[in-house]
Structures are given as C-alpha cells and as structure tokens.
Design a protein around this motif. Structure first.
Motif, PDB file in Angstrom:
ATOM      1  N   ALA A 164       0.830  -1.197   0.000  1.00 58.65           N
ATOM      2  CA  ALA A 164       0.000   0.000   0.000  1.00 58.65           C
ATOM      3  C   ALA A 164       0.867   1.251   0.000  1.00 58.65           C
ATOM      4  N   ALA A 165       1.956   1.212   0.752  1.00 53.81           N
ATOM      5  CA  ALA A 165       2.846   2.362   0.806  1.00 53.81           C
ATOM      6  C   ALA A 165       3.448   2.657  -0.565  1.00 53.81           C
ATOM      7  N   GLN A 166       3.779   1.592  -1.304  1.00 51.72           N
ATOM      8  CA  GLN A 166       4.335   1.797  -2.641  1.00 51.72           C
ATOM      9  C   GLN A 166       3.279   2.326  -3.603  1.00 51.72           C
ATOM     10  N   GLU A 167       2.035   1.827  -3.448  1.00 54.64           N
ATOM     11  CA  GLU A 167       0.946   2.303  -4.313  1.00 54.64           C
ATOM     12  C   GLU A 167       0.677   3.794  -4.073  1.00 54.64           C
ATOM     13  N   ILE A 168       0.653   4.171  -2.803  1.00 50.05           N
ATOM     14  CA  ILE A 168       0.305   5.546  -2.445  1.00 50.05           C
ATOM     15  C   ILE A 168       1.464   6.487  -2.728  1.00 50.05           C
ATOM     16  N   GLY A 169       2.652   6.003  -2.443  1.00 55.18           N
ATOM     17  CA  GLY A 169       3.847   6.819  -2.600  1.00 55.18           C
ATOM     18  C   GLY A 169       4.388   7.263  -1.265  1.00 55.18           C
ATOM     19  N   LEU A 170       5.687   7.052  -1.064  1.00 57.30           N
ATOM     20  CA  LEU A 170       6.331   7.412   0.191  1.00 57.30           C
ATOM     21  C   LEU A 170       6.516   8.928   0.280  1.00 57.30           C
ATOM     22  N   PRO A 171       6.576   9.476   1.490  1.00 56.82           N
ATOM     23  CA  PRO A 171       6.417   8.838   2.797  1.00 56.82           C
ATOM     24  C   PRO A 171       4.941   8.573   3.112  1.00 56.82           C
ATOM     25  N   VAL A 172       4.713   7.718   4.131  1.00 55.73           N
ATOM     26  CA  VAL A 172       3.338   7.348   4.483  1.00 55.73           C
ATOM     27  C   VAL A 172       3.145   7.417   5.998  1.00 55.73           C
ATOM     28  N   VAL A 173       1.858   7.251   6.375  1.00 58.35           N
ATOM     29  CA  VAL A 173       1.461   7.158   7.780  1.00 58.35           C
ATOM     30  C   VAL A 173       0.829   5.794   7.982  1.00 58.35           C
ATOM     31  N   VAL A 174       1.173   5.129   9.075  1.00 64.16           N
ATOM     32  CA  VAL A 174       0.540   3.861   9.455  1.00 64.16           C
ATOM     33  C   VAL A 174      -0.148   4.076  10.793  1.00 64.16           C
ATOM     34  N   LYS A 175      -1.444   3.691  10.854  1.00 62.15           N
ATOM     35  CA  LYS A 175      -2.187   3.914  12.110  1.00 62.15           C
ATOM     36  C   LYS A 175      -3.316   2.906  12.232  1.00 62.15           C
ATOM     37  N   PRO A 176      -3.784   2.674  13.469  1.00 60.35           N
ATOM     38  CA  PRO A 176      -4.930   1.778  13.657  1.00 60.35           C
ATOM     39  C   PRO A 176      -6.179   2.349  12.978  1.00 60.35           C
ATOM     40  N   GLN A 177      -7.015   1.476  12.456  1.00 61.43           N
ATOM     41  CA  GLN A 177      -8.228   1.932  11.787  1.00 61.43           C
ATOM     42  C   GLN A 177      -9.208   2.561  12.773  1.00 61.43           C
ATOM     43  N   ASP A 178      -9.213   2.101  14.034  1.00 65.99           N
ATOM     44  CA  ASP A 178     -10.174   2.607  15.006  1.00 65.99           C
ATOM     45  C   ASP A 178      -9.492   2.924  16.342  1.00 65.99           C
ATOM     46  N   GLY A 179      -8.256   3.385  16.301  1.00 63.00           N
ATOM     47  CA  GLY A 179      -7.545   3.707  17.538  1.00 63.00           C
ATOM     48  C   GLY A 179      -7.902   5.088  18.052  1.00 63.00           C
ATOM     49  N   ASN A 180      -7.321   5.431  19.196  1.00 64.02           N
ATOM     50  CA  ASN A 180      -7.518   6.769  19.757  1.00 64.02           C
ATOM     51  C   ASN A 180      -6.311   7.165  20.574  1.00 64.02           C
ATOM     52  N   PHE A 181      -6.288   8.426  20.977  1.00 63.11           N
ATOM     53  CA  PHE A 181      -5.214   8.999  21.780  1.00 63.11           C
ATOM     54  C   PHE A 181      -3.845   8.867  21.114  1.00 63.11           C
ATOM     55  N   GLY A 182      -3.814   8.695  19.803  1.00 62.40           N
ATOM     56  CA  GLY A 182      -2.545   8.625  19.099  1.00 62.40           C
ATOM     57  C   GLY A 182      -1.777   7.344  19.291  1.00 62.40           C
ATOM     58  N   ARG A 183      -2.413   6.360  19.948  1.00 63.35           N
ATOM     59  CA  ARG A 183      -1.712   5.099  20.187  1.00 63.35           C
ATOM     60  C   ARG A 183      -1.527   4.345  18.871  1.00 63.35           C
ATOM     61  N   GLY A 184      -0.279   3.892  18.624  1.00 65.09           N
ATOM     62  CA  GLY A 184       0.004   3.087  17.445  1.00 65.09           C
ATOM     63  C   GLY A 184       0.129   3.869  16.161  1.00 65.09           C
ATOM     64  N   PRO A 221      -2.095  -4.172  17.332  1.00 64.01           N
ATOM     65  CA  PRO A 221      -2.777  -4.463  18.606  1.00 64.01           C
ATOM     66  C   PRO A 221      -3.688  -3.333  19.101  1.00 64.01           C
ATOM     67  N   GLU A 222      -3.577  -2.145  18.472  1.00 66.07           N
ATOM     68  CA  GLU A 222      -4.311  -0.990  18.983  1.00 66.07           C
ATOM     69  C   GLU A 222      -5.716  -0.836  18.391  1.00 66.07           C
ATOM     70  N   GLY A 223      -6.083  -1.705  17.446  1.00 66.15           N
ATOM     71  CA  GLY A 223      -7.410  -1.564  16.847  1.00 66.15           C
ATOM     72  C   GLY A 223      -7.809  -2.808  16.093  1.00 66.15           C
ATOM     73  N   GLU A 224      -8.955  -2.704  15.403  1.00 62.96           N
ATOM     74  CA  GLU A 224      -9.474  -3.847  14.648  1.00 62.96           C
ATOM     75  C   GLU A 224      -8.849  -3.979  13.271  1.00 62.96           C
ATOM     76  N   GLY A 225      -8.124  -2.974  12.855  1.00 59.00           N
ATOM     77  CA  GLY A 225      -7.480  -3.012  11.544  1.00 59.00           C
ATOM     78  C   GLY A 225      -6.401  -1.955  11.470  1.00 59.00           C
ATOM     79  N   VAL A 226      -5.703  -1.905  10.343  1.00 54.54           N
ATOM     80  CA  VAL A 226      -4.611  -0.957  10.166  1.00 54.54           C
ATOM     81  C   VAL A 226      -4.806  -0.241   8.842  1.00 54.54           C
ATOM     82  N   ILE A 227      -4.480   1.054   8.838  1.00 53.68           N
ATOM     83  CA  ILE A 227      -4.586   1.883   7.643  1.00 53.68           C
ATOM     84  C   ILE A 227      -3.203   2.396   7.265  1.00 53.68           C
ATOM     85  N   VAL A 228      -2.935   2.425   5.980  1.00 55.75           N
ATOM     86  CA  VAL A 228      -1.760   3.100   5.444  1.00 55.75           C
ATOM     87  C   VAL A 228      -2.272   4.243   4.578  1.00 55.75           C
ATOM     88  N   GLU A 229      -1.761   5.456   4.828  1.00 55.18           N
ATOM     89  CA  GLU A 229      -2.210   6.607   4.032  1.00 55.18           C
ATOM     90  C   GLU A 229      -1.031   7.520   3.755  1.00 55.18           C
TER      91      GLU A 229
END
Length: 919
Positions: A245-265, A285-293
């Motif tokens: 996904a990072a290559q598709e979107i183009g670097l640099p990227v952000v990786v974060k939990p799909q449903d996290g909070n308080f900036g965790r993960g 571990p911080e959510g139900e899924g992971v997003i790359v954007e």
C-alpha cells in the motif's frame, strides 16, 4: 481523639448553602488542651503547614489563624483549619469551616469543613486528625509523604479537565450540576429539562456518528462526499500488504490503527520498508485493523467544532526533549515527566512522555537510543504524531485560522454527524485555505479532549466549556424545572399532596416525595419515608418530571442536607410545639426552626417563601429569604399579614368562608371552603391551613386562579387521596377518624376539630414512635386523658430503642393526670389494635384511629371496606353556602396578572401559567 460520626452534607444545610462535612469529634484527653500551653506545638504546626498563614480567622486578617494559635486556641478549631488547608494544598478551592461544641463538658464538638470532592475531603479530615495528634504528642509527622498521597487521591477522584470545564461553565450559568457516577457522567439541570455529558460528549451525541468517527476509513469516505480534502489510503491486513500500500500511495506514508484513539500506534513520515512493517506490527494491537495513508507535509492542528461553530484551534507539537550535552534521553524524559503539569491521565494539561516500543522506533529513525546523549539544543522526537495523550504540547492559534479552513472543519463535523468533535488537520499554514497548499483533514474525533484549548502550552486559553454549555442550553435557559419544597412539623405531607394535585391538574408531569413514598403523577414508584435528599434527587433525575414537589423533613436535612441547590417556592407550614426534640443536637424550638429554615435560605430572588403568619418562629424566617414572601393564616386580621399587605405584600387567608388571595389592598376570592372537600366545609381548621399554604404556593408559580380552584375542589379527603389525614368512616353507627397525628401539636389540632362532631362519647387508639422525649410521651397521654373516655394504647416496630412496653407506660402515666379518667387497654401490634378498636366501637361514639404506620393501617382499612360494603367513607355535612364575596377596593386581577410586576418564578423561562412549559 476520635470521630464519633462524619456526616456528608451534600446539599444546602444548616451551616452553608454548599457541601460540607460535619464531624462529631470526641476530643478525649485533649479536651482541655490549648495550643499556647503545649511546648513546641505551635512551631510544629507552623513548620508542617506554613501556608496556613493565609488563613483568616475570627481576627479577620491575613495570618489570623496563626495569631489565634499564638494567643491560644483549642483542638477542634485547629482540626478545622488543618483539614481545610490540606484540601487547599491538593488543589481544592475551599475555605469555609466551623467548630462548635455539642457538649463541652464531655469534650464533644462538631467540626465543619467545606469540601469539593467527598472522598478527598474525608481523607484530609482523617489526615488532619493524624497531624494534630502528632503535634499534640510531640511526635514526628511526614507531611510531604501524606500530601503526595492526598494529591494522588485528588488526581484520581477529581473530574477530568474536559468535564470540569463544562461543569464550571454550567455552574456559572446557574445550571444545577450532579455527578452521577465516580467517573465523568454528569447531569446538568433537573427533570425534563436536564441534559447529560460524559467528558466532551453529550446525550445528543449520535452513536452512529461516533461509530463513523471511530472507523478512519469510513470517515475518509464520508468526508470525500462533501468535498473535504483527505489523504489517500486504504486498509491493510498484513505487514507485506502495508508495504504494498505504501508503494501504491507513494512514500512517505502514515501507518495507524483503523479505530484507535489517543494517538496510540500512530507512526508518521515513514520512508522505508523496515519502518512501515515495524509500524504495522505496533499499530495492529491498537485496533481492529490498520490503515496506510499518504503523509502530508505540515504542522498538526486540532480544530474544535461545537454545534456548527469552530470555537478553538491549536497547533500540536509531538512529544520531544531538548538535549543539554550531559544527560541521556532517558534522563531527559524522566526529568520532564516530573513536571507537575504532566501526569499519566487527563487531569493535568500535559501527559507523560512515553518511552515505549513506538518511541524506540522513532528514536532509532533519528539515530538514537534511550541511552544516547544528544547535543545541547538538539531537539529529539519521542513521537512523530502530536497527540497530547502521548506527550505532545499545544499552542493556541484560534485567532489565525482561515475562514475556509474553519468552514471545511464544520463540513467534516456535519458529514460525520457529531455535535462536538475534534478535527485533525495537517497543513503548512493555518491562515491559508487547505486546497491552495495541499492540506488535508486526517481525522474526526468524537469526545475530543479539551485540555489543549483550556490550558495551551502557549497562547490564549479558550472558553470551550462555555461554548458546549451554550450549545446545550440556549440563552436564558438554566435546565431547571419548578421546585416546591414543603417542610414543617405538621401538615407538610397533605400540603405536598395538594400542591402536586394542583400541578397535575394543569397537565404537568409531577414528581413528588413525601413520608409515604416517591410518586410520579398518581403512581407510587417507591414506598417508605421518602422525605429526604436521596428521594428528592431521584425525582430531579427523572427525565419525565416537569414539576417537583418535595416534602423536606428535618432528619434528611441534618443527615445529608437538601437534595437540591435551590427551590422556587419554600413552604413552611409551622413549627408549633415541635417534634423529635432532643435528637441530633436539636434540643429546642429555635434550633428546630433553623433546620426547617434551610429551604427558605435557598429561595432565589425570583422565588417565594410561603410562611405561616400565625407561627412566630416561621415568621422569623422571612428575613432570611432572598425572594418574596407570601404569608398565610386563618384570619385576615393577623397582625403580620396586615403589616405585610400595608407594604404591598401578598397573603392568603379566610374571609367570609372563602379562601382569599390578596396583594396589597386587592382581595380576590378564590374558592368557598364549602366546596373544598379536604376541609369538610371549613370545619377542620388545620386542613384549611394546608389549603391556604398550597394555594399560596401555586399562586407563587403563576398558576391561574381557576386551575387552583378546580384542583382544590377535586382533591379527595379519603383514604385514596389523602391517606391517614383525617379520613372519616361510618362504622356500625359510629364515626371513625383515621389520622396520622403523632405529636402534641397534631393531637391538639385533632381534638380541636372534634368540636364540630355531635358525638359526646369519645374513644382513641393511639401510639407514637419511641424517639420522642419522655415528657412528650407523657404530655400526649395527658391530652388523651383530658379528652377521651376510652383509650387503646399500642406498640409496634417503631419503638426505636425503647424497651418493650415503655411507650405505653409513659403514655399511661400521662393519662392518669387527665381529667376524664378514661379506661385504658394495651395491645401489641398495630393491626391487632385496629381490629380490636373496630370490633368494639359502639353506635354514637367518635373513635380516633391513630395510624402510626400509615401504609399498613390504610391497606388494612381498604381491605376492611371491601369486606364490609356497609362501611362508608364520608365527609362532614356541608354548612350553609357562603354568601357571595365582593371584590375589595382595587382591580380584579388574575393571579398571573398580580405577578406581572414581579420577576417570573423561573428566571427568563416560562412560568407554569404559560401553556408551553418546556425547557
């Protein structure tokens, strides 16, 4: 030195109109101790708590307490000041205290201290005792350690800053506040006009909108539909997929939990495969899924939207430390975490800097480990995301935000459907539109933290709590419903029932408390004596209640204060000869009157006290009322009423057999007593007084005259409408009066009412609760002996600590002093005694059936009526209809018109006379 008991007076009380603790302190061997006589005592206190020099005492100036300490003062007074000071040092803004002797000879004192947090207040009181004992005994005391313990407790029990800001804003608006649980759920307002908050969420925050905001991928889709710029991205299901996904979107990227909070993960500005895959493992571990954007260049800004307005904006900086060339990063983090503005929760403006797995990755990307020593002035990132909950800081930029950015943030909030939300924007320059610089909205947050806006690291604090309260309560609204509080020695339950009946006749949903239970409209939802503060709070917490009518007994006031902060109408029926004297430190009528007066103390300027003009102790309460006063009494010739009317005041009285409303020299007949069933044609005087009090209370709230009249004419005097309050039955040719009257004033009123009955032979079934003085029991007996030919005395479970048979023995002692020398019979059990009385009553007799346990007795009598259809509930025959009464000089004003020159009862809100009473 021991605490006999500690009372938590959570509402207005005899000491103050705010919460206090009342500790009953037995000084024991320290009763005669004086601070000036104990070597080294004053020096120890001053050394341990030097800040107490700020305390004012009876001397009235700064340092007054220390001056008094030097001159000599006593342990109870010192304990009061120490307990207050410990709370102050823990961040509670309290200053009120008192120390009063209960029994100086026995060394027993009341120590009263104000508190904000109940648990903290009690802990400081206990710590104050420990410290005082150490000082008295010349022992060491670790004040710093105790303060650290108390401050930790304060941190745990105090509302978080977000909730606290909303609560303080509500209090400033005059909106009542009640914390419902030990966390951050708070009720604002009362009854049907209440609202609720939990941190920065309201009871109107949509659960659907909250779920959307929690799902960052779904949020992205919703924002795109309204044209709000967002970063490109997608969900991923593995570390390999994340790199793809990072290559598709183009670097640099952000990786974060799909449903996290308080900036965790959350990991930002990732450039390499290793960084992306490690970030994925930390986010998973911080959510139900992971997003790359895609990663957006610029600063991180948080915009707070309340309703449809942007109310604050802050630039957030990620957690970091600045090197000094001497200390390791770990040491620098440890030093910064000692900053009192930082904690591991949300009760302080800043959070601890973390040194977790994600921090190690961020350090490694900069070529550091926790043991590295950065050069002086070098800024080392601990996190790349700027959440305050992960150690970040914030600078207020509200005054610089471009209107177009504000508009896009509002669009984002509407797209998700949140009434309060935090919009995270990444942009280079907050003063220019998003689109012209490639800025994006990266997140929408439900329940946003308000810390960064309330106490930014730099910049102007913003009144965000006020903005939230203004959204929930429109201008002029206070979230209040009309409250009528009724107290007195006798008549308060009947007056309460009458008031509730009047308001129900208007179509209002009425919550009522009295000595028989809690009622919602005509339905009893809880039984038992419910005349205390907890029952009042239950009514005011009921979102269906439009009007609250609350019987307010002395026991609850002494035990826990009032269950409300103020009442629109305070009715005091009487003090008379008193009742339950000798209990809880109430030993005389003046002290009892002070307890009853508490409801008058909390009447606001636009409210009214309804006071018995024939009772001097009740009349004396008028000077403590901040609002208006309406007097009631049987006679218009009452001196207090005449003087009050001469000054333009309002009064209710009886004239030519009519209930009359008066203001100044204007007199308006309300209803003929012959048409008020409760008064039995006006011949039961104490019931007439209850009618006068209820009519006055209703008129104070602007209820139309016709509505009051109709309600009084339809109120039932029987077992269904007014159980145990002068109910009349005809049984076997005898007249039976069922009444709860259980003290000397009540029994005297009943005996006076018997003058209107033709029966000459009189019998009584009587008892009383055991918590009265011996002299009161004997006097009740003497009155029975003076006025009855036959008496059945009984005892049941209300002996309240007395030996079996003692109540009857004392009453029999009084009966022996009576003039009538009645026959006396003693029976155990209330129902057994009722059965005996009904079985033996003779035609032509008048029987007083005193129901000390109303529910039990009334239920039995209702069953008796079903089993004996020949028995009837009756009322005294009507007297001759009263002659029509002429309006006295002045205009024939309606009650609402009479109020027109006075502020409405519910400030800036509709009074009851108005059709729409919604909050």
């Amino acid at each position: 030195m021991e605490f006999r008991k500690i009372l938590t007076l959570r509402g207005p009380n005899i000491w103050a109109n705010f919460p206090v603790l009342e500790a009953w302190v037995d000084l024991g061997p320290y009763d005669d101790s004086c601070s000036s006589e104990i070597p080294g005592f004053n020096e120890r206190i001053k050394g341990w708590l030097p800040s107490m020099i700020e305390h004012r005492c009876s001397i009235g100036e700064r340092g007054g307490f220390f001056q008094r300490l030097d001159r000599g003062t006593y342990p109870a007074h010192i304990l009061e000041h120490i307990s207050i000071e410990l709370q102050t040092l823990c961040g509670s803004d309290v200053g009120f205290g008192r120390a009063r002797a209960i029994d100086e000879a026995a060394g027993l004192y009341r120590v009263i201290v104000e508190y904000e947090e109940e648990e903290l207040g009690k802990a400081c009181l206990a710590a104050g005792r420990e410290l005082l004992l150490a000082a008295l005994n010349g022992q060491d005391y670790d004040v710093l350690s105790k303060l650290a313990e108390l401050r930790s407790l304060a941190h745990n029990v105090r509302l978080g800053p977000s909730t606290r800001s909303i609560v303080q804003a509500a209090q400033h608006r005059g909106i009542p506040v009640r914390r419902i649980n030990g966390q951050n759920l708070v009720q604002l307002g009362y009854g049907s006009r209440q609202r609720k908050i939990w941190t920065a969420e309201t009871d109107h925050t949509s659960s659907i909108a909250e779920s959307i905001a929690k799902d960052k991928q779904l949020t992205r889709q919703m924002l795109q539909t309204v044209g709000v710029a967002t970063p490109n991205g997608r969900t991923v299901d593995s570390a390999e997929d994340a790199w793809e996904a990072a290559q598709e979107i183009g670097l640099p990227v952000v990786v974060k939990p799909q449903d996290g909070n308080f900036g965790r993960g959350v990991a930002t500005n990732l450039q390499t495969r290793e960084q992306v895959t490690k970030a994925y493992e930390l986010a998973r571990p911080e959510g139900e899924g992971v997003i790359v954007e895609s990663y957006a260049e610029g600063s991180d800004f948080r915009l707070l939207i309340v309703g449809d307005k942007l109310v604050a904006a802050a630039r957030r900086e990620p957690a970091n430390v600045i090197g000094d060339g001497e200390h390791t990063i770990r040491q620098l983090v440890e030093t910064e975490n000692k900053n009192p503005l930082r904690s591991d929760g949300h009760a302080t403006p800043l959070s601890f800097l973390p040194l977790d797995g994600l921090a190690l990755e961020v350090l490694a990307s900069q070529g550091f480990t926790p043991e590295s020593i950065p050069a002086a002035g070098h800024r080392v990132l601990i996190r790349r995301n700027a959440n305050l909950s992960s150690g970040g800081t914030a600078t207020d930029v509200t005054d610089f935000i471009h209107p177009e950015i504000a508009a896009r943030a509002i669009d984002a909030a509407k797209a998700v459907g949140l009434d309060i939300c935090g919009i995270d924007v990444v942009v280079r320059d907050i003063s220019r539109p998003l689109e012209v610089q490639g800025g994006v909205v990266v997140e929408v947050n439900a329940g946003p933290g308000l810390r960064m806006h309330l106490a930014p690291s730099s910049g102007t604090p913003r009144p965000v709590g006020e903005a939230i309260v203004d959204m929930m309560f429109s201008e002029g609204r206070t979230g209040r419903i009309p409250i009528v509080a009724v107290t007195g020695v006798n008549g308060k339950t009947t007056t309460t029932r009458l008031c509730a009946h009047i308001f129900r006749s208007l179509g209002r949903r009425v919550g009522m408390t009295n000595t028989e239970g809690i009622y919602f409209d005509d339905r009893r939802i809880e039984s038992g004596d419910c005349s205390g503060p907890q029952s009042a709070q239950k009514v005011l917490a009921n979102p269906l209640v439009d009007v609250a009518v609350l019987e307010t007994a002395r026991g609850g006031v002494l035990r826990a204060g009032l269950g409300f902060d103020r009442c629109d109408v305070a009715v005091v029926t009487n003090v008379g000869e008193g009742d339950h004297l000798g209990l809880a430190g109430v030993n005389d009528l003046e002290t009892l009157a002070k307890v009853k007066r508490v409801i008058v103390d909390v009447v606001p300027k636009h409210g009214f006290a309804v006071l018995n003009a024939a009772d001097p102790l009740v009349v004396g309460m008028a000077e403590h009322c901040k609002g208006g006063v309406i007097y009631f009494a049987w006679s218009p010739e009452n001196e207090v009423i005449q003087k009050h009317r001469a000054a333009g005041g309002r009064a209710v009285f009886v004239k030519r057999e009519f209930v009359v409303l008066a203001e100044g020299d204007v007199e308006i007949p309300l209803v003929a007593l012959a048409h008020v069933p409760l008064t039995h044609g006006g011949r039961i005087r104490f019931q007439v007084e209850n009618v006068l009090a209820a009519a006055a209370a209703a008129s104070a709230l602007g209820v139309p005259r016709d509505s009051i009249r109709t309600a009084l004419e339809t109120f039932s005097p029987h077992l269904d409408g007014s159980p145990g309050r002068f109910n009349l039955l005809k049984i076997n040719g005898a007249t039976v009066v069922v009444d709860y009257g259980h003290n000397t004033s009540a029994l005297g009123a009943i005996i006076d009412a018997f003058k209107h009955f033709p029966e000459t032979r009189r019998r009584a079934l009587f008892s009383a609760a055991g918590d009265r003085r011996d002299c009161d029991m004997i006097e009740l007996g003497r009155m029975l002996g003076d006025h009855f030919d036959s008496v059945i005395l009984y005892e049941d479970r209300y002996v309240r600590g007395r030996a079996e048979g003692e109540i009857m023995r004392l009453m029999r002692q009084g009966i022996a002093q009576g003039k009538r020398a009645p026959e006396v019979e003693e029976i155990r059990g209330s129902i057994t005694s009722v059965e005996r009385a009904l079985a033996t009553v003779q035609p032509g007799e008048l029987l007083l059936l005193q129901a000390d346990e109303i529910d039990v007795t009334v239920d039995y009598l209702k069953g008796y009526l079903i089993a004996h259809p020949e028995v009837q509930q009756v009322k005294l025959p009507d007297s001759a209809p009263p002659a029509p009464m002429e309006i006295m000089p002045g205009l024939d004003l309606t009650t609402a018109e009479m109020l027109a020159e006075s502020p409405p009862t519910i400030q800036t809100e509709p009074v009851l006379a108005v059709q729409d009473c919604g909050g």
